[in-house]
Write an enzyme that holds these catalytic residues in place. Sequence first.
Site, PDB file in Angstrom:
ATOM      1  N   ASP A  89       0.863  -1.181   0.000  1.00 47.56           N
ATOM      2  CA  ASP A  89       0.000   0.000   0.000  1.00 47.56           C
ATOM      3  C   ASP A  89       0.900   1.232   0.000  1.00 47.56           C
ATOM      4  O   ASP A  89       1.557   1.529   0.996  1.00 47.56           O
ATOM      5  CB  ASP A  89      -0.890   0.027   1.248  1.00 47.56           C
ATOM      6  N   LYS A 151      -6.971   3.518  -2.470  1.00 44.13           N
ATOM      7  CA  LYS A 151      -7.245   3.425  -1.028  1.00 44.13           C
ATOM      8  C   LYS A 151      -7.447   4.822  -0.474  1.00 44.13           C
ATOM      9  O   LYS A 151      -6.740   5.755  -0.846  1.00 44.13           O
ATOM     10  CB  LYS A 151      -6.076   2.707  -0.350  1.00 44.13           C
ATOM     11  N   LYS A 180     -10.146   0.370  -1.481  1.00 45.45           N
ATOM     12  CA  LYS A 180      -9.938   0.046  -0.069  1.00 45.45           C
ATOM     13  C   LYS A 180     -10.296   1.241   0.797  1.00 45.45           C
ATOM     14  O   LYS A 180      -9.816   2.346   0.571  1.00 45.45           O
ATOM     15  CB  LYS A 180      -8.484  -0.378   0.182  1.00 45.45           C
TER      16      LYS A 180
END
Length: 220
Positions: A89, A151, A180
Amino acid sequence: MNLAKYIDHTALKPETTKAQIAQLAQEAREYEFMSVCVNPAHVKYAKSLLEGTDVLVCTVIGFPLGANTPAVKAFETKDAIADGAGEVDMVINIGALKDKNYDLVAEDIKAVVDAAGDVTTKVIIETALLTDEEKVKACEIAQAQGADFVKTSTGFSTGGATKEDVALMRKTVGPDMGVKASGGVRSYEDVMTMIEAGATRIGASAGVQILKGEEAKGDY
C-alpha cells in the site's frame, strides 16, 4: 459473504512492538483475515508467523507522508517483497498532485507498480487532504499506471474513510478496480456502509471487534 476476507488486519503505529505483531498474526490466523498490514520493519517477522496459512502480509510504502522520491519507494517495495510482503500500500506524492504535476504523480505510482510486479499494489490518495476534483484525478492516474486498488487514507492524517469518498472513488475507477476504505472503520456497521458504497477491501486495526460486531475504540 466472508467478511474476514475483506479485512486487512492492521497495526501501523510507530510504537508497535514485536509482541503486538505476534498478537496481530495470531488473530489473523484465527479469524482468517485477508492480510495483516504492518510497517516494512515487521514484514519478515509477520511472514514467519503466517507460514502455512492463506493470510498475506501487506505493507506500506512511502508511509505515511508519501513524500519520498519514486526511486526510494521502488527500493522500499522490492525490499519489502524480498522480506515476504504479498501486497503493498503506497502513498502518493500529495504535494505533486496539488501542484498539478501529474507526470510526477504518475511516475511515482508507476515506480512502485513496476517494482511490485505481480504483487498487489494499492494506492493511498489521502482523501482528507484532497478536493473532490483531486480525488478523481488521483484515482484516474493510479488506474492508468496499472495499480490494483485505490485506497482512501493512511489513518495518520486529518481524517479517514467516508462513504462519500468511497462512492466517488468507485464511480471514478469503474467496477473492476479495487477500492480500499481505511481510517476510522471501527464497527461492523462501518464496514457494511463502506462495502455498500463500493469498497472491496477494508483496512482496520479493529478487525476482531468488527467480526464480533463490537464498536471498537481504537484510533485507526
